[in-house]
Design an enzyme around this catalytic site. Structure first.
Site, PDB file in Angstrom:
ATOM      1  CB  SER A  45      -0.738  -0.302   1.323  1.00 44.77           C
ATOM      2  OG  SER A  45      -0.272   0.324   2.487  1.00 44.77           O
ATOM      3  CG  HIS A  62      -4.579  -1.769  -0.288  1.00 45.61           C
ATOM      4  ND1 HIS A  62      -4.830  -0.879   0.031  1.00 45.61           N
ATOM      5  CD2 HIS A  62      -3.632  -2.318   0.795  1.00 45.61           C
ATOM      6  CE1 HIS A  62      -4.371  -0.125   1.344  1.00 45.61           C
ATOM      7  NE2 HIS A  62      -3.705  -1.376   2.125  1.00 45.61           N
ATOM      8  CE  LYS A  65      -6.957  -0.853   3.672  1.00 51.29           C
ATOM      9  NZ  LYS A  65      -6.236  -0.207   4.975  1.00 51.29           N
TER      10      LYS A  65
HETATM   11  N1  PMP Z   1      -3.647  -5.223   5.914  1.00 49.36           N
HETATM   12  C1  PMP Z   1      -2.510  -4.009   4.955  1.00 49.36           C
HETATM   13  C2  PMP Z   1      -2.151  -4.428   3.546  1.00 49.36           C
HETATM   14  C3  PMP Z   1      -3.340  -2.737   5.307  1.00 49.36           C
HETATM   15  O1  PMP Z   1      -3.368  -2.219   4.090  1.00 49.36           O
HETATM   16  C4  PMP Z   1      -4.609  -2.713   6.065  1.00 49.36           C
HETATM   17  C5  PMP Z   1      -4.961  -1.493   6.503  1.00 49.36           C
HETATM   18  N2  PMP Z   1      -4.759   0.213   6.370  1.00 49.36           N
HETATM   19  C6  PMP Z   1      -5.083  -3.364   7.055  1.00 49.36           C
HETATM   20  C7  PMP Z   1      -4.509  -4.741   6.667  1.00 49.36           C
HETATM   21  C8  PMP Z   1      -5.250  -3.330   7.676  1.00 49.36           C
HETATM   22  O2  PMP Z   1      -7.100  -3.339   7.003  1.00 49.36           O
HETATM   23  P1  PMP Z   1      -7.697  -2.577   8.878  1.00 49.36           P
HETATM   24  O3  PMP Z   1      -8.112  -1.433   8.134  1.00 49.36           O
HETATM   25  O4  PMP Z   1      -9.165  -3.673   8.381  1.00 49.36           O
HETATM   26  O5  PMP Z   1      -7.757  -2.636  10.071  1.00 49.36           O
END
Ligand code: PMP
Length: 420
Positions: free
Chosen positions: A206, A234, A265
């Site tokens: 990300s 993502h 997301k």
């Molecule tokens: N895995 C990845 C690759 C993420 O980017 C994120 C959140 N940015 C998460 C897990 C965690 O997701 P959540 O917002 O549901 O806690």
């Protein structure tokens, strides 16, 4: 007889022997000073933005001004879908505002079952377990799957929740260089053949928006007898023929043992999950602490998620428009001379790489003043000490909005001297 509750008895007779209290908060002095210096320079605090009003998946009012949202990961724009909202309202009316309990006790309501069924259908698998966030899904799955005497192998640029899942567990932790198939192979070759091993990958990383060479990585992992978990946070909704993620796009169904995802997301609410075809997958519920020792998601949240996931199965037009937006923004920024995280529009994240914090903050502020919100990211969250302005596209961004964003980037980039 002495009164054991008399605190005077517990104190040493000589006050000089009382240890001075160490202020545990003093370790944050550096962070406080850094933030203050930023605020003193007159900029908006990038980490304290308030959405005063949200008008649509792509527009909010920030500091009294209409602002295009270009940093929310609301990829498929489901947050204002009328069916999704109605499902949440109905669940509030029927089941109340919360569950008051763990999934293991009183916290499983009809729609927790319904959203897990929607996930099974979306991914075409036999097993789905919902967690309270994606963070907790990684924390729970990794710490529960691998234990003492076993190995967890992760990419150096993994998300914080993956690192924390490793720390929470008792397995040995092995890191390999970001997206480096050879390094993964080499490191796996040094581990004991008979030990249990889990390789943890991400479909899209990300920070820069780059994708993993999952096909090669999964082949290497399987050669060394490892199980594989892929975090597809993502990519859900718009990679692969069914929107299942990068692993589906690269033809790896049946080879990735566990897929972790989030509702925060593309799904447009909050929550996390893991899906799998493993015949013993349900046993995770009996052993996984971040699943057991926390309250389950409110009924309105799981109802919105279930409706959203079912709609995502048929969101082909949205998918196509999201990719078109990614291509337009990437191509436009590249043509202006910005340094980007990827050569091509590989995902719906487009990261503009800047030289230092000052440049990043000035650009970010100029964009916000012009009416577009992007994410600012800096070390230690970013790879290789980079400062990033991360744009994430939404299927609901109009062509006019993307053109406007490009104009604002050109003006801000020239004003700050990032581009000519
Ligand atoms: N895995 C990845 C690759 C993420 O980017 C994120 C959140 N940015 C998460 C897990 C965690 O997701 P959540 O917002 O549901 O806690």
């Amino acid at each position: 007889m002495t009164d054991s509750l008399n605190t005077a008895d517990a104190l040493p007779a000589n006050p000089a022997e009382v240890a001075p209290e160490r202020d545990l908060m003093s370790k944050f002095d550096g962070l406080i000073a850094e933030r203050q210096a930023l605020l003193d320079s007159g900029v908006t605090d990038p980490f304290a933005i308030v959405m005063e009003q949200v008008k649509s998946p792509t527009e909010a009012v920030i500091k009294g001004k209409d602002t295009i949202l270009l940093g929310t990961y609301n990829y498929m724009g489901m947050t204002f879908d009328p069916d999704v909202i109605q499902a949440g309202k109905d669940a509030l009316d029927t089941f109340g505002s919360g569950t008051n309990g763990s999934r293991m006790l009183n916290g499983t309501f009809r729609d927790h079952m319904e959203v897990e069924q929607a996930l099974r259908e979306f991914y075409g698998v036999s097993g789905a377990i919902v967690f309270s966030t994606g963070y907790m899904a990684n924390l729970g799955m990794i710490s529960t799957l691998v234990g003492k005497g076993e190995y967890v192998i992760l990419d150096a640029d993994s998300h914080a929740s993956i690192y924390d899942g490793c720390k929470q567990g008792n397995a040995e932790i092995v890191r390999f260089r970001h997206n480096d198939v050879e390094d993964l192979d080499k490191r796996l070759g040094r581990l004991p053949k008979e030990a249990g091993k889990l390789v943890v990958l991400e479909g899209v990383y990300s920070m820069l928006g780059d994708i993993a060479p999952l096909k090669e990585m999964v082949a290497v992992a399987k050669k060394h007898g490892c199980m594989v978990l892929s975090d597809e946070a993502h990519s859900m909704g718009f990679f692969g023929p069914n929107g299942r993620g990068v692993y589906e796009d690269q033809g790896l169904e049946g080879q990735v043992d566990f897929v972790v995802g989030t509702f925060s997301k593309s799904v447009g609410t909050v929550g996390g999950f893991c899906i799998s075809d493993h015949p013993k997958f349900e046993a995770i519920r009996l052993a996984c602490r971040p699943y057991i020792f926390t309250a389950s998601l409110p009924p309105s949240v799981v109802a919105t998620a279930a409706t959203s996931i079912r709609k995502l199965m048929h969101a082909h037009n949205k998918r196509a428009h999201l990719w078109e937006n990614a291509r337009t923004l990437h191509g436009g920024l590249k043509a202006m001379g910005f340094r980007l995280g990827t050569e091509a529009p590989d995902s719906a994240i487009i990261a503009v790489i800047l030289e230092d914090q000052e440049q990043a903050v000035m650009m970010w502020q100029a964009l916000l003043d012009g009416g577009v919100y992007v994410n600012m990211a800096r070390p230690p969250a970013t790879p290789a000490g980079t400062y990033l302005l991360r744009c994430s596209l939404c299927a609901e961004h109009s062509t006019e909005q993307i053109e406007r964003v490009l104009g604002l980037f050109r003006a801000a980039g020239q004003a700050v001297g990032v581009i000519g």
